[in-house]
Design an enzyme around this catalytic site. Structure first.
Site, PDB file in Angstrom:
ATOM      1  N   HIS A 189       5.969  55.771  37.354  1.00  0.00           N
ATOM      2  CA  HIS A 189       6.841  54.601  37.251  1.00  0.00           C
ATOM      3  C   HIS A 189       6.960  53.934  38.602  1.00  0.00           C
ATOM      4  CE1 HIS A 189       9.344  58.121  38.136  1.00  0.00           C
ATOM      5  NE2 HIS A 189      10.120  57.312  38.842  1.00  0.00           N
ATOM      6  N   GLN A 237      10.111  62.372  43.487  1.00  0.00           N
ATOM      7  CA  GLN A 237       9.851  62.081  42.068  1.00  0.00           C
ATOM      8  C   GLN A 237      10.534  63.125  41.203  1.00  0.00           C
ATOM      9  OE1 GLN A 237       5.694  61.887  40.812  1.00  0.00           O
ATOM     10  NE2 GLN A 237       6.269  61.119  38.785  1.00  0.00           N
TER      11      GLN A 237
HETATM   12  P1  5GP Z   1      12.159  59.163  40.457  1.00  0.00           P
HETATM   13  O1  5GP Z   1      13.115  59.875  41.360  1.00  0.00           O
HETATM   14  O2  5GP Z   1      11.463  60.099  39.489  1.00  0.00           O
HETATM   15  O3  5GP Z   1      11.187  58.276  41.201  1.00  0.00           O
HETATM   16  O4  5GP Z   1      13.015  58.155  39.638  1.00  0.00           O
HETATM   17  C1  5GP Z   1      13.526  58.405  38.363  1.00  0.00           C
HETATM   18  C2  5GP Z   1      14.576  57.365  38.092  1.00  0.00           C
HETATM   19  O5  5GP Z   1      14.858  57.396  36.715  1.00  0.00           O
HETATM   20  C3  5GP Z   1      15.900  57.610  38.838  1.00  0.00           C
HETATM   21  O6  5GP Z   1      16.194  56.492  39.671  1.00  0.00           O
HETATM   22  C4  5GP Z   1      16.910  57.787  37.719  1.00  0.00           C
HETATM   23  O7  5GP Z   1      18.154  57.189  38.002  1.00  0.00           O
HETATM   24  C5  5GP Z   1      16.214  57.148  36.533  1.00  0.00           C
HETATM   25  N1  5GP Z   1      16.560  57.735  35.246  1.00  0.00           N
HETATM   26  C6  5GP Z   1      16.570  59.073  34.934  1.00  0.00           C
HETATM   27  N2  5GP Z   1      16.900  59.257  33.650  1.00  0.00           N
HETATM   28  C7  5GP Z   1      17.100  58.014  33.129  1.00  0.00           C
HETATM   29  C8  5GP Z   1      17.474  57.559  31.831  1.00  0.00           C
HETATM   30  O8  5GP Z   1      17.681  58.330  30.887  1.00  0.00           O
HETATM   31  N3  5GP Z   1      17.594  56.222  31.651  1.00  0.00           N
HETATM   32  C9  5GP Z   1      17.355  55.326  32.671  1.00  0.00           C
HETATM   33  N4  5GP Z   1      17.500  54.022  32.374  1.00  0.00           N
HETATM   34  N5  5GP Z   1      17.007  55.716  33.913  1.00  0.00           N
HETATM   35  C10 5GP Z   1      16.886  57.053  34.136  1.00  0.00           C
END
Ligand code: 5GP
Length: 112
Positions: free
Chosen positions: A99, A93
């Site tokens: 999310h 994360q």
């Molecule tokens: P995590 O690794 O926290 O589960 O996933 C975060 C996700 O958010 C990642 O897949 C990354 O590509 C996406 N993400 C990060 N910053 C942004 C952004 O500014 N806009 C969008 N649309 N996605 C983002």
């Protein structure tokens, strides 16, 4: 008050390719897609992670999951999709705002 990147997208201060929204959530395309369909289902309420979900916020999570099918349908993948919730930095994360990743189509990662 929390103001992470998803708080800013939810508030409309940072642009995103929104595919669905209602009073409780926003769904938008991941900026670095890991499959041909990669959408993030995000509650408007700031909840840092699944590990910090309070019982009173459980309906928020249920709502996100309940809408996943409709979002997948809208994106043309019918009833074929995968949901992933990375919880905590050691589990990948990066954005500390709860999310759900909705992944579908080509390039779909295999199950663990
Ligand atoms: P995590 O690794 O926290 O589960 O996933 C975060 C996700 O958010 C990642 O897949 C990354 O590509 C996406 N993400 C990060 N910053 C942004 C952004 O500014 N806009 C969008 N649309 N996605 C983002």
């Amino acid at each position: 008050m929390a103001d992470d990147i998803f708080c800013q997208i939810v508030a409309g201060r940072i642009p995103a390719e929104i595919v669905y929204q209602d009073e409780n959530m926003v769904a938008f395309k991941d900026i670095h897609p890991k499959a041909s369909v990669h959408v993030l289902l995000v509650p408007r309420k700031h909840i840092p992670s699944l590990a910090e979900l309070k019982a009173e916020d459980a309906p928020v999570l249920a709502h996100l999951m309940q809408k996943a099918g409709a979002v997948a349908q809208k994106l043309g993948v019918g009833k074929n999709f995968k949901l992933v919730i990375n919880t905590g930095p050691e589990a990948g994360q990066v954005v500390m705002h709860l999310h759900i990743h909705l992944l579908a189509g080509k390039g779909l990662p295999q199950s663990p």
